[in-house]
Scaffold this motif. Structure first.
Motif, PDB file in Angstrom:
ATOM      1  N   HIS A 162       0.974  -0.964  -0.015  1.00 35.01           N
ATOM      2  CA  HIS A 162      -0.206   0.157   0.221  1.00 35.01           C
ATOM      3  C   HIS A 162       1.078   0.958   0.145  1.00 35.01           C
ATOM      4  CE1 HIS A 162      -3.625   2.224   1.963  1.00 35.01           C
ATOM      5  NE2 HIS A 162      -3.490   3.034   1.061  1.00 35.01           N
ATOM      6  N   GLU A 165       2.418   1.293  -3.761  1.00 37.76           N
ATOM      7  CA  GLU A 165       1.235   2.262  -4.112  1.00 37.76           C
ATOM      8  C   GLU A 165       1.515   3.653  -4.373  1.00 37.76           C
ATOM      9  OE1 GLU A 165      -1.525  -1.469  -4.620  1.00 37.76           O
ATOM     10  OE2 GLU A 165      -1.909  -0.007  -3.245  1.00 37.76           O
ATOM     11  N   HIS A 166       1.910   4.027  -3.171  1.00 36.15           N
ATOM     12  CA  HIS A 166       1.220   5.757  -2.719  1.00 36.15           C
ATOM     13  C   HIS A 166       2.436   5.940  -3.732  1.00 36.15           C
ATOM     14  CE1 HIS A 166      -1.791   6.153   0.496  1.00 36.15           C
ATOM     15  NE2 HIS A 166      -2.190   5.319  -0.602  1.00 36.15           N
ATOM     16  N   CYS A 193      -6.535   9.045  -1.159  1.00 42.78           N
ATOM     17  CA  CYS A 193      -6.446   7.821  -0.726  1.00 42.78           C
ATOM     18  C   CYS A 193      -7.700   7.192   0.534  1.00 42.78           C
ATOM     19  CB  CYS A 193      -4.969   7.433   1.017  1.00 42.78           C
ATOM     20  SG  CYS A 193      -5.063   5.271   1.146  1.00 42.78           S
ATOM     21  N   GLN A 262      -3.345   6.847   8.457  1.00 41.55           N
ATOM     22  CA  GLN A 262      -2.424   6.106   7.024  1.00 41.55           C
ATOM     23  C   GLN A 262      -0.968   5.788   7.806  1.00 41.55           C
ATOM     24  OE1 GLN A 262      -1.795   7.778   2.667  1.00 41.55           O
ATOM     25  NE2 GLN A 262      -3.905   9.004   2.747  1.00 41.55           N
ATOM     26  N   THR A 265      -1.894   2.881   7.980  1.00 45.19           N
ATOM     27  CA  THR A 265      -2.099   1.521   7.029  1.00 45.19           C
ATOM     28  C   THR A 265      -0.946   1.680   5.642  1.00 45.19           C
ATOM     29  OG1 THR A 265      -3.770   3.229   5.676  1.00 45.19           O
ATOM     30  CG2 THR A 265      -4.659   1.975   7.472  1.00 45.19           C
ATOM     31  N   THR A 266      -0.481   2.264   5.932  1.00 43.39           N
ATOM     32  CA  THR A 266       1.135   1.819   5.528  1.00 43.39           C
ATOM     33  C   THR A 266       2.105   1.718   5.386  1.00 43.39           C
ATOM     34  OG1 THR A 266       1.466   4.305   4.934  1.00 43.39           O
ATOM     35  CG2 THR A 266      -0.253   3.690   3.624  1.00 43.39           C
TER      36      THR A 266
END
Length: 296
Positions: A162, A165-166, A193, A262, A265-266
């Motif tokens: 994730h 990807e960012h 996001c 985030q 989550t990242t």
């Protein structure tokens, strides 16, 4: 996974170092496209569509992993045996994805309300304060849930992808050449996001619930369920609004709650994970080019 205007692409690295790709062209359904143009409705449509697409691509990743481990893959075996068609399998996966999303929303909508009612029902009578405490409980449960699942190796690896990807998207938007060294210079956080959307549903829910009065637990739960589509629709519009303001020095802080989530989550990706993300993004650009040339 990366989504373009006309296609979604997922890349999976196999044990031999090669990459498998899944390209899923976007199907234009007139009535769905019409709904996507309606404010407050387009958010609900988009979330359901994203859940279905995400489930399909996760299923592809899981199948690739199972094949490499030499495990029997039931959906593929069934397809080869003629028990299910490819269309029915995709529809089944999409249904599971949407169902999982709705179930998760129900849980994180109802459980905080039940906990708050049980703990603070007789402490005070101000319902706005009750709603605020409910929102705090919801955020605590959400952050705690994400934190604990992130401790598992599988989810941590998912969060690393994730983050990759960012980084790739940020590098592309900055006009940088998509190399591992260039991409790794960027942050894992990004305004556009889904994690930001989750935070907004909590905050917007507190505001919307504060306008209504309820008598008892049952009425409170019914209100939450009935208002859930409205909360999702408004939250989507607020997310779009904050994204449009991210370059404004002061107003850009409106998107910070989502960026803070985030942080959970990242995760910082490895170079090999960035390579996969770059390959997936480039494949998406190539697919977009092919589709546009085919329409010309």
């Amino acid at each position: 996974m990366f989504a373009g205007r006309n296609v979604h692409v997922t890349a999976v690295r196999k044990k031999d170092g090669s990459l498998d790709f899944l390209e899923v062209p976007k199907k234009v359904i007139p009535w769905v496209q019409a709904l996507k143009k309606i404010p407050f409705v387009r958010g609900i449509v988009g979330i359901i569509e994203s859940s279905a697409k995400g489930a399909q691509h996760l299923n592809f990743s899981a199948e690739s992993f199972a094949e490499q481990e030499g495990e029997a893959d039931m959906p593929k075996k069934a397809e080869k045996a003629g028990m299910f068609s490819g269309i029915s399998m995709v529809l089944g996966v999409a249904f599971v994805g949407v169902l999982s999303f709705l179930f998760g929303k129900f849980i994180f909508t109802l459980v905080p309300a039940i906990i708050e009612q049980f703990l603070f029902q007789n402490v005070f009578s101000n319902q706005i304060l009750h709603n605020l405490i409910e929102g705090v409980i919801k955020i605590i449960l959400l952050v705690g849930y994400i934190y604990f699942i992130s401790l598992t190796p599988m989810i941590r690896r998912l969060f690393q992808y994730h983050g990759a990807e960012h980084k790739v998207i940020s590098a592309y938007e900055a006009g940088m050449e998509l190399t591992v060294s260039n991409v790794q210079k960027f942050n894992t956080l990004h305004y556009r996001c889904g994690s930001s959307f989750i935070v907004f549903t909590v905050l917007i829910g507190v505001v919307i619930y504060s306008f209504l009065h309820y008598d008892g637990m049952v009425e409170r739960i019914v209100q939450r369920l009935i208002l859930l589509p409205l909360v999702i629709g408004v939250s989507y519009e607020v997310l779009r609004f904050t994204n449009s303001l991210r370059e404004v020095p002061v107003l850009r802080y409106l998107g910070y709650p989502g960026l803070w989530l985030q942080l959970l989550t990242t995760k910082e990706p490895e170079d090999s994970q960035v390579e996969v993300s770059i390959a997936s993004f480039n494949r998406m650009l190539e697919a977009e080019k092919r589709i546009m040339e085919g329409r010309a």
